[in-house]
Write a protein that holds these residues in place. Structure first.
Motif, mmCIF file in Angstrom:
data_model
loop_
_atom_site.group_PDB
_atom_site.id
_atom_site.type_symbol
_atom_site.label_atom_id
_atom_site.label_comp_id
_atom_site.label_asym_id
_atom_site.label_seq_id
_atom_site.Cartn_x
_atom_site.Cartn_y
_atom_site.Cartn_z
ATOM 1 N N LEU A 125 -0.372 -2.014 -2.110
ATOM 2 C CA LEU A 125 -0.685 -2.266 -0.704
ATOM 3 C C LEU A 125 0.155 -3.426 -0.183
ATOM 4 O O LEU A 125 0.058 -4.549 -0.688
ATOM 5 C CB LEU A 125 -2.177 -2.581 -0.550
ATOM 6 N N ASP A 126 0.975 -3.151 0.839
ATOM 7 C CA ASP A 126 1.920 -4.137 1.345
ATOM 8 C C ASP A 126 1.672 -4.354 2.832
ATOM 9 O O ASP A 126 1.872 -3.449 3.644
ATOM 10 C CB ASP A 126 3.348 -3.626 1.117
ATOM 11 N N CYS A 127 1.235 -5.556 3.187
ATOM 12 C CA CYS A 127 0.958 -5.887 4.590
ATOM 13 C C CYS A 127 1.781 -7.102 5.010
ATOM 14 O O CYS A 127 1.663 -8.166 4.417
ATOM 15 C CB CYS A 127 -0.526 -6.194 4.782
ATOM 16 N N ASN A 128 2.613 -6.919 6.034
ATOM 17 C CA ASN A 128 3.269 -8.047 6.675
ATOM 18 C C ASN A 128 2.669 -8.184 8.068
ATOM 19 O O ASN A 128 2.939 -7.366 8.946
ATOM 20 C CB ASN A 128 4.779 -7.849 6.772
ATOM 21 N N ASP A 129 1.871 -9.212 8.260
ATOM 22 C CA ASP A 129 1.215 -9.438 9.551
ATOM 23 C C ASP A 129 1.928 -10.529 10.337
ATOM 24 O O ASP A 129 1.321 -11.183 11.186
ATOM 25 C CB ASP A 129 -0.261 -9.813 9.323
ATOM 26 N N ARG A 145 -5.993 -3.401 8.668
ATOM 27 C CA ARG A 145 -4.718 -2.956 9.224
ATOM 28 C C ARG A 145 -4.453 -1.503 8.816
ATOM 29 O O ARG A 145 -4.814 -1.079 7.713
ATOM 30 C CB ARG A 145 -3.560 -3.836 8.722
ATOM 31 N N ASP A 146 -3.799 -0.765 9.717
ATOM 32 C CA ASP A 146 -3.372 0.593 9.402
ATOM 33 C C ASP A 146 -2.258 0.540 8.365
ATOM 34 O O ASP A 146 -1.263 -0.184 8.531
ATOM 35 C CB ASP A 146 -2.855 1.302 10.656
ATOM 36 N N SER A 147 -2.401 1.327 7.305
ATOM 37 C CA SER A 147 -1.441 1.317 6.207
ATOM 38 C C SER A 147 -0.982 2.760 5.959
ATOM 39 O O SER A 147 -1.807 3.665 5.840
ATOM 40 C CB SER A 147 -2.089 0.752 4.938
ATOM 41 N N PHE A 153 1.796 4.249 -2.704
ATOM 42 C CA PHE A 153 2.276 3.019 -2.087
ATOM 43 C C PHE A 153 1.992 3.079 -0.593
ATOM 44 O O PHE A 153 2.316 4.074 0.071
ATOM 45 C CB PHE A 153 3.782 2.855 -2.317
ATOM 46 N N PHE A 154 1.397 2.008 -0.051
ATOM 47 C CA PHE A 154 1.068 1.938 1.373
ATOM 48 C C PHE A 154 1.659 0.670 1.977
ATOM 49 O O PHE A 154 1.638 -0.399 1.365
ATOM 50 C CB PHE A 154 -0.440 1.920 1.588
ATOM 51 N N MET A 155 2.150 0.791 3.212
ATOM 52 C CA MET A 155 2.688 -0.348 3.936
ATOM 53 C C MET A 155 2.156 -0.344 5.365
ATOM 54 O O MET A 155 1.963 0.727 5.960
ATOM 55 C CB MET A 155 4.219 -0.303 3.957
ATOM 56 N N THR A 156 1.917 -1.530 5.920
ATOM 57 C CA THR A 156 1.384 -1.628 7.279
ATOM 58 C C THR A 156 2.510 -1.608 8.308
ATOM 59 O O THR A 156 3.592 -2.159 8.081
ATOM 60 C CB THR A 156 0.562 -2.915 7.482
ATOM 61 N N GLY A 195 2.241 -16.132 10.960
ATOM 62 C CA GLY A 195 1.355 -15.157 10.332
ATOM 63 C C GLY A 195 1.532 -15.126 8.827
ATOM 64 O O GLY A 195 2.169 -16.006 8.234
ATOM 65 N N LYS A 196 0.982 -14.085 8.195
ATOM 66 C CA LYS A 196 0.965 -14.026 6.736
ATOM 67 C C LYS A 196 1.336 -12.640 6.226
ATOM 68 O O LYS A 196 1.277 -11.653 6.955
ATOM 69 C CB LYS A 196 -0.435 -14.394 6.212
ATOM 70 N N THR A 197 1.706 -12.604 4.959
ATOM 71 C CA THR A 197 1.847 -11.345 4.235
ATOM 72 C C THR A 197 0.742 -11.265 3.183
ATOM 73 O O THR A 197 0.231 -12.299 2.719
ATOM 74 C CB THR A 197 3.205 -11.219 3.527
ATOM 75 N N ASN A 198 0.386 -10.046 2.807
ATOM 76 C CA ASN A 198 -0.541 -9.819 1.706
ATOM 77 C C ASN A 198 -0.032 -8.591 0.959
ATOM 78 O O ASN A 198 0.021 -7.500 1.525
ATOM 79 C CB ASN A 198 -1.964 -9.590 2.223
ATOM 80 N N ILE A 199 0.384 -8.782 -0.284
ATOM 81 C CA ILE A 199 0.895 -7.677 -1.094
ATOM 82 C C ILE A 199 0.168 -7.687 -2.429
ATOM 83 O O ILE A 199 0.025 -8.739 -3.061
ATOM 84 C CB ILE A 199 2.406 -7.793 -1.340
ATOM 85 N N GLY A 200 -0.296 -6.503 -2.849
ATOM 86 C CA GLY A 200 -1.014 -6.439 -4.117
ATOM 87 C C GLY A 200 -1.230 -5.028 -4.597
ATOM 88 O O GLY A 200 -0.647 -4.067 -4.072
ATOM 89 N N ILE A 201 -2.055 -4.908 -5.611
ATOM 90 C CA ILE A 201 -2.380 -3.606 -6.188
ATOM 91 C C ILE A 201 -3.891 -3.477 -6.348
ATOM 92 O O ILE A 201 -4.584 -4.462 -6.620
ATOM 93 C CB ILE A 201 -1.705 -3.380 -7.561
ATOM 94 N N VAL A 202 -4.396 -2.259 -6.162
ATOM 95 C CA VAL A 202 -5.767 -1.917 -6.509
ATOM 96 C C VAL A 202 -5.696 -0.929 -7.669
ATOM 97 O O VAL A 202 -5.107 0.152 -7.534
ATOM 98 C CB VAL A 202 -6.527 -1.299 -5.324
ATOM 99 N N ALA A 203 -6.242 -1.325 -8.808
ATOM 100 C CA ALA A 203 -6.211 -0.478 -10.006
ATOM 101 C C ALA A 203 -7.630 -0.057 -10.373
ATOM 102 O O ALA A 203 -8.551 -0.886 -10.362
ATOM 103 C CB ALA A 203 -5.571 -1.224 -11.170
ATOM 104 N N HIS A 204 -7.780 1.213 -10.695
ATOM 105 C CA HIS A 204 -9.083 1.750 -11.121
ATOM 106 C C HIS A 204 -8.900 2.433 -12.465
ATOM 107 O O HIS A 204 -7.930 3.154 -12.690
ATOM 108 C CB HIS A 204 -9.600 2.757 -10.102
ATOM 109 N N GLY A 205 -9.838 2.178 -13.394
ATOM 110 C CA GLY A 205 -9.734 2.792 -14.702
ATOM 111 C C GLY A 205 -10.955 2.548 -15.562
ATOM 112 O O GLY A 205 -12.065 2.370 -15.044
#
Length: 395
Positions: A168-172, A224-226, A249-252, A304-314
């Motif tokens: 998930l990649d957000c540049n706000d 945010r819409d991604s 992979f999602f980006m805003t 403003g800010k950026t927020n970049i990361g991963i959501v992992a499920h397992g």
């Protein structure tokens, strides 16, 4: 102590030079080279005034293998940091092979004449690098790069098997222009306007551009819409993350950006084939690049800010779990430190960290490798001390 050659003097190159100067105890000799010598001179002056560190500069055409070989033989670096365009990955890798020098880049090879990027051509260098006794570290930026390390860290410490990953990649950030890109316009617009693609149950699934959207609540930013895109780190992660069944992979993007991009696409301005204009041959997207603000100049006006990361499920110990690993970066803070906005900062800092780990032999093995193939712990520790602290939440 290491002698390094940095090739590329865009916004990311500026960050890499500043961060290497800040780590002068490791990088005691720094040379910056680019086709545009004036940018090298500007960054040289900045570093000298801010940190009292002298760096060398040189002019080089990164498309010219022999020119690169000549420069490398002159500088005699321990490692070459490729912060140039992804089109130039193969020429710089070839020059490193011919001179026996380690190599690092921040993004995988992209074909100049085709809107396509993949690791195949770079992975093909593995045996030659191994036989030469040198190493190539691919994609040591943020995404790819830090996101790969986040996945490896999750695999090592939180899961027996990871089944799904969403990057998930957000540049706000707000730069105040009606339309601009936060990194090289050619690369950015080709990437965003291409068809989407994700991997599920052993196969790649293609989507229309911007066809799949999700709303994500980014910490310190909000909802945010991604939009689903294809991104290169997925290509290597499907090989190295155990038990993976799906990765996306999602980006805003804001509505204004998408509207401008669609209009430009509709009138052919994103084209990569030559067209004739008043008796001259031009490539539309390259002409568009000359009209748009230089991303390296956006730092002073971006908030403003950026927020970049991963959501992992397992699965861990037979139980399902989900974790979110992410970084938040502030545009104004990164400008204070390196005179650059956060998109350049989040790419440049990991490049410096990757080089540091190679130089210190924490990550060193002859051949061609992606980030997740090494122990993630020293890289994660360095993120916290070099300006990109991470957060972990169980969801």
């Amino acid at each position: 102590m290491a002698n390094i050659l940095i090739i590329g003097a865009g916004g990311v190159g500026r960050v890499v030079v500043h961060k290497c100067a800040l780590n002068h105890d490791v990088f005691d000799k720094i040379t910056l080279a680019s086709r545009t010598l004036s940018k090298c001179e500007l960054y040289q002056k900045e570093v000298s005034q801010r940190y009292n560190v002298d760096i060398g500069i040189a002019k080089v055409d990164a498309d010219d293998i022999q020119a690169l070989v000549t420069l490398i033989q002159k500088i005699k670096p321990d490692i070459v940091l490729n912060i140039a365009l992804p089109y130039q990955d193969l020429t710089i890798m070839e020059a490193c092979l011919q001179t026996g020098v380690d190599y690092l880049d921040t993004a995988n090879y992209e074909h100049p004449d085709t809107a396509k990027f993949e690791y195949k051509e770079q992975w093909a260098y593995h045996q030659r690098f191994k036989e030469k006794g040198i190493m190539a570290l691919l994609g040591s930026g943020f995404d790819p790069g830090v996101t790969n390390v986040f996945c490896a860290y999750a695999q090592k410490h939180y899961f027996d098997e990871i089944h799904t990953i969403d990057i998930l990649d957000c540049n706000d950030g707000d730069h105040g222009y009606p339309f601009a890109t936060n990194f090289n316009p050619e690369i950015n617009l080709r990437e965003v306007s291409a068809k989407g693609r994700y991997w599920e149950d052993g196969a790649w699934i293609e989507t229309k551009p911007m066809e799949i959207k999700k709303v994500w609540n980014y910490p310190q930013i909000g909802q945010r819409d991604s939009y689903l895109l294809y991104h290169e780190e997925m290509e290597s992660l499907i090989k190295h993350i155990k038990g993976l069944k799906r990765i996306r992979f999602f980006m805003t993007f804001g509505e204004s950006y998408l509207t401008h991009m669609k209009c430009l696409e509709n009138v052919g301005m994103l084209g990569i084939e030559e067209v004739e204009h008043n008796g001259c041959k031009i490539v539309p997207i390259q002409f568009l690049k000359t009209l748009l603000p230089d991303p390296a100049t956006l730092g002073k006006r971006t908030k403003g800010k950026t927020n970049i990361g991963i959501v992992a499920h397992g699965i861990k110990d037979g139980k399902e779990k989900t974790i979110y690993i992410y970084n938040v970066c502030d545009h104004e803070q990164t400008y204070k430190e390196t005179l650059s906005q956060a998109v350049s900062y989040t790419t440049g800092v990991p490049a410096m960290i990757g080089a540091k780990l190679m130089i210190n032999d924490a990550w060193m093995k002859p051949g061609v490798y992606n980030m997740e193939q090494f122990d993630p712990d020293p890289f994660m520790e360095a993120l916290n001390t070099q300006g990109l602290p991470y957060f972990i939440k169980e969801l």
